[in-house]
Enzyme design. Structure first.
Site, PDB file in Angstrom:
ATOM      1  CG  HIS A  54      18.901 -28.810  -0.511  1.00  0.00           C
ATOM      2  ND1 HIS A  54      20.214 -28.929  -0.119  1.00  0.00           N
ATOM      3  CD2 HIS A  54      18.233 -26.906  -0.693  1.00  0.00           C
ATOM      4  CE1 HIS A  54      20.268 -27.854   0.517  1.00  0.00           C
ATOM      5  NE2 HIS A  54      19.056 -26.838  -0.384  1.00  0.00           N
ATOM      6  CG  ASP A 113      13.712 -21.280  -3.180  1.00  0.00           C
ATOM      7  OD1 ASP A 113      14.762 -22.325  -3.314  1.00  0.00           O
ATOM      8  OD2 ASP A 113      13.520 -20.000  -2.908  1.00  0.00           O
TER       9      ASP A 113
HETATM   10  C1  SDX Z   1      18.016 -22.982  -2.867  1.00  0.00           C
HETATM   11  O1  SDX Z   1      22.626 -24.774  -1.621  1.00  0.00           O
HETATM   12  C2  SDX Z   1      21.429 -24.527  -1.313  1.00  0.00           C
HETATM   13  O2  SDX Z   1      21.859 -24.651   0.449  1.00  0.00           O
HETATM   14  C3  SDX Z   1      20.831 -23.672  -1.458  1.00  0.00           C
HETATM   15  C4  SDX Z   1      19.238 -22.955  -0.705  1.00  0.00           C
HETATM   16  C5  SDX Z   1      20.384 -22.298   0.321  1.00  0.00           C
HETATM   17  O3  SDX Z   1      19.117 -21.837   0.883  1.00  0.00           O
HETATM   18  O4  SDX Z   1      20.995 -21.480  -0.178  1.00  0.00           O
HETATM   19  O5  SDX Z   1      18.751 -24.486   0.083  1.00  0.00           O
HETATM   20  C6  SDX Z   1      18.210 -22.686  -1.208  1.00  0.00           C
HETATM   21  O6  SDX Z   1      18.646 -23.055  -3.996  1.00  0.00           O
HETATM   22  C7  SDX Z   1      16.951 -24.271  -2.912  1.00  0.00           C
HETATM   23  C8  SDX Z   1      17.156 -24.864  -4.134  1.00  0.00           C
HETATM   24  C9  SDX Z   1      16.141 -24.251  -4.927  1.00  0.00           C
HETATM   25  N1  SDX Z   1      15.909 -25.074  -6.136  1.00  0.00           N
HETATM   26  C10 SDX Z   1      14.724 -25.472  -6.909  1.00  0.00           C
HETATM   27  O7  SDX Z   1      14.310 -25.884  -6.691  1.00  0.00           O
HETATM   28  C11 SDX Z   1      15.076 -26.093  -8.648  1.00  0.00           C
HETATM   29  C12 SDX Z   1      15.228 -27.061  -8.844  1.00  0.00           C
HETATM   30  N2  SDX Z   1      15.748 -27.984  -7.918  1.00  0.00           N
HETATM   31  C13 SDX Z   1      17.644 -28.138  -8.546  1.00  0.00           C
HETATM   32  O8  SDX Z   1      17.371 -27.905  -9.711  1.00  0.00           O
HETATM   33  C14 SDX Z   1      18.157 -29.447  -8.167  1.00  0.00           C
HETATM   34  O9  SDX Z   1      17.273 -30.056  -7.490  1.00  0.00           O
HETATM   35  C15 SDX Z   1      19.015 -28.781  -7.094  1.00  0.00           C
HETATM   36  C16 SDX Z   1      19.364 -27.826  -8.775  1.00  0.00           C
HETATM   37  C17 SDX Z   1      18.221 -28.298  -6.129  1.00  0.00           C
HETATM   38  C18 SDX Z   1      19.954 -29.613  -6.890  1.00  0.00           C
HETATM   39  O10 SDX Z   1      20.384 -30.172  -7.829  1.00  0.00           O
HETATM   40  P1  SDX Z   1      21.833 -31.113  -7.691  1.00  0.00           P
HETATM   41  O11 SDX Z   1      22.434 -31.553  -6.120  1.00  0.00           O
HETATM   42  O12 SDX Z   1      22.776 -30.589  -8.186  1.00  0.00           O
HETATM   43  O13 SDX Z   1      21.087 -32.902  -8.218  1.00  0.00           O
HETATM   44  P2  SDX Z   1      21.654 -32.769  -9.512  1.00  0.00           P
HETATM   45  O14 SDX Z   1      21.450 -31.779 -10.930  1.00  0.00           O
HETATM   46  O15 SDX Z   1      22.753 -33.682  -9.937  1.00  0.00           O
HETATM   47  O16 SDX Z   1      19.973 -33.927  -9.743  1.00  0.00           O
HETATM   48  C19 SDX Z   1      20.139 -34.843  -8.816  1.00  0.00           C
HETATM   49  C20 SDX Z   1      19.232 -36.011  -9.994  1.00  0.00           C
HETATM   50  C21 SDX Z   1      18.543 -35.679 -11.112  1.00  0.00           C
HETATM   51  O17 SDX Z   1      18.550 -37.027 -12.153  1.00  0.00           O
HETATM   52  P3  SDX Z   1      19.103 -38.364 -12.528  1.00  0.00           P
HETATM   53  O18 SDX Z   1      20.227 -37.310 -13.773  1.00  0.00           O
HETATM   54  O19 SDX Z   1      19.989 -38.707 -11.506  1.00  0.00           O
HETATM   55  O20 SDX Z   1      18.064 -38.963 -13.533  1.00  0.00           O
HETATM   56  O21 SDX Z   1      17.643 -35.447  -9.827  1.00  0.00           O
HETATM   57  C22 SDX Z   1      17.063 -34.834 -10.628  1.00  0.00           C
HETATM   58  C23 SDX Z   1      17.829 -34.578 -11.585  1.00  0.00           C
HETATM   59  O22 SDX Z   1      17.834 -34.238 -13.056  1.00  0.00           O
HETATM   60  N3  SDX Z   1      15.886 -33.703 -10.153  1.00  0.00           N
HETATM   61  C24 SDX Z   1      15.158 -33.101 -10.316  1.00  0.00           C
HETATM   62  C25 SDX Z   1      14.656 -32.418  -9.902  1.00  0.00           C
HETATM   63  N4  SDX Z   1      15.631 -32.037  -9.034  1.00  0.00           N
HETATM   64  C26 SDX Z   1      17.176 -32.909  -9.469  1.00  0.00           C
HETATM   65  N5  SDX Z   1      14.156 -34.664 -10.922  1.00  0.00           N
HETATM   66  C27 SDX Z   1      13.033 -33.300 -11.615  1.00  0.00           C
HETATM   67  N6  SDX Z   1      12.586 -32.187 -10.874  1.00  0.00           N
HETATM   68  C28 SDX Z   1      13.925 -31.540  -9.942  1.00  0.00           C
HETATM   69  N7  SDX Z   1      13.423 -30.492  -9.312  1.00  0.00           N
END
Ligand code: SDX
Length: 392
Positions: free
Chosen positions: A271, A328
């Protein structure tokens, strides 16, 4: 042009506005609507009460809530011509695309532009969308299965009637099961607002050009559709199904999620703000156990979800990146247990988030926020002279 521009992709460190609606503390895992904790509201309030709170800033008295519900009922009729638009969609169309189109179409059938400074006009616009949107949600679902479209029963509660419109025939009594009603009511409360997430920021920026409320909501629905945002609840179930088909091999999917060369992410984890457990996920996880238990459903998918969660919570890659289950991760398991089709899960998220979008749009307009127009750092070609086509 003077001054300096700080590049902040995804606005990770940018505050876009001041708001008095929802408070999040990502470190402590705190979520409050207008000062009330999500835990208390999920336990003690109902969804329409929370919608009133988010939009008007105070919990309603009994009279206010009854009048709100009556006014919503009076505004729940959708122009019959909307059914012609619905008919034009192929059955295979994703419900989020249908819902976004139908919501935008509401502008055509309700052309009055809202004078937000008029309390009465704003109130009428609020009860109009809260009345019609659940009908569009139910019709979108029933159209896919070729079932008749109707309005349910005006004598029912707001959430009860949504279930009745969604499941009316052949599951008349099913849709009135208090277990389903309470579960959906709680889920909608937990999704109702979440400060400046992607879809809410979309609703605000579209509304900042003074585009209408329905047009702004339609844009928000499209932003929510993405699998990184609200579309994650559908993607979680598809991921859990794939793991189940693959013999329940969660370790293989954990490895894929950590493999930088693999675009796969563990859906429902991570998140932007919560670097601790998402408080909503905590509540939904308990509710998933209760609802499936009460409905007498033994869903292996729930067991796979729990073992995946345990693995991730003890995995160095996830712990280091503070990746916890988000809203989710468990919600789709409840929707599935309620008999809602997987491609309708994000539509249910939109149904819950509607009051939040309305409230944030209204606050943005009442505070007379400027039109959203970020800058950029240009990294393209320097000036160059035109070359006639016969010389290229
Ligand atoms: C919602 O914003 C809100 O409030 C949203 C929400 C709402 O109520 O409106 O809460 C609802 O959208 C919840 C999120 C649902 N999405 C998912 O579950 C999809 C999977 N999660 C991600 O794609 C991710 O965690 C996000 C999109 C939720 C957040 O992305 P960020 O903050 O941009 O973080 P990032 O992509 O920069 O990741 C940071 C690190 C990275 O690794 P490094 O480059 O540092 O090595 O964490 C890793 C990412 O690769 N990472 C994951 C991951 N999420 C982040 N690795 C594996 N699986 C994951 N799910």
């Amino acid at each position: 042009t003077g001054g300096f521009i700080t590049l902040d992709p995804g606005y990770k460190n940018t505050g876009s506005c001041e708001s008095a609606i929802t408070f999040l503390d990502g470190e402590k895992g705190i979520l409050r609507y207008c000062g009330y904790s999500i835990e208390e509201l999920a336990e003690k309030a109902d969804f329409l009460e929370v919608a009133f709170l988010l939009i008007f800033g105070e919990l309603p008295t009994k009279e206010e809530l009854d009048k709100f519900h009556e006014d919503i009922k009076k505004n729940s009729i959708v122009d019959e011509d909307v059914k012609k638009i619905l008919d034009a969609f192929p059955k295979a169309a994703h419900p989020m695309g249908v819902l976004s189109s139908l919501t935008s179409a509401l502008t055509a059938f309700n052309p009055t532009s809202v004078n937000v400074d008029s309390e009465e006009e704003m109130y009428n616009s609020v009860v109009r969308i809260l009345g019609k949107f659940p009908v569009l949600v139910a019709w979108t679902m029933r159209k896919k299965s070729g079932l008749p479209l109707d309005y349910g029963d005006k004598n029912l509660g707001y959430v009860e009637n949504i279930l009745k419109m969604m499941f009316k025939s052949p599951n008349e009594e099913y849709s009135q099961n208090p277990i389903l009603v309470n579960a959906l009511d709680k889920l909608l409360i937990l999704h109702a607002d979440h400060e400046q997430n992607c879809s809410t920021s979309t609703v605000r920026i579209v509304g900042s050009s003074h585009a209408g409320l329905f047009a702004s909501l339609s844009a928000g629905i499209s932003a929510l559709w993405g699998p990184l945002h609200g579309g994650a609840n559908q993607a979680v179930l598809e991921m859990l199904e794939a793991i189940k088909e693959d013999g329940g091999d969660t370790k293989k999917y954990m490895a894929k999620a950590k493999d930088k060369s693999d675009p796969f992410r563990l859906m429902g984890f991570g998140h932007r703000v919560y670097k601790n457990f998402d408080p909503r996920a905590r509540i939904i996880k308990v509710a998933a156990d209760e609802v499936l238990g009460d409905l007498g459903i033994e869903d292996p998918i729930l067991d796979i979800a729990k073992s995946l969660e345990q693995e991730a919570l003890n995995d160095e890659y996830f712990v280091k990146r503070k990746l916890y289950p988000n809203v989710d991760f468990y919600s789709g398991i409840i929707y599935r247990g309620m008999g809602i089709p997987t491609d309708m899960f994000t539509v249910m998220f939109a149904l819950g988030r509607l009051p939040g979008w309305i409230s944030q749009w209204r606050e943005m307009r009442l505070r007379k926020e400027p039109i959203g127009r970020p800058r950029q750092l240009y990294i393209g070609e320097r000036e160059r002279k035109f070359v006639p086509i016969n010389k290229r």
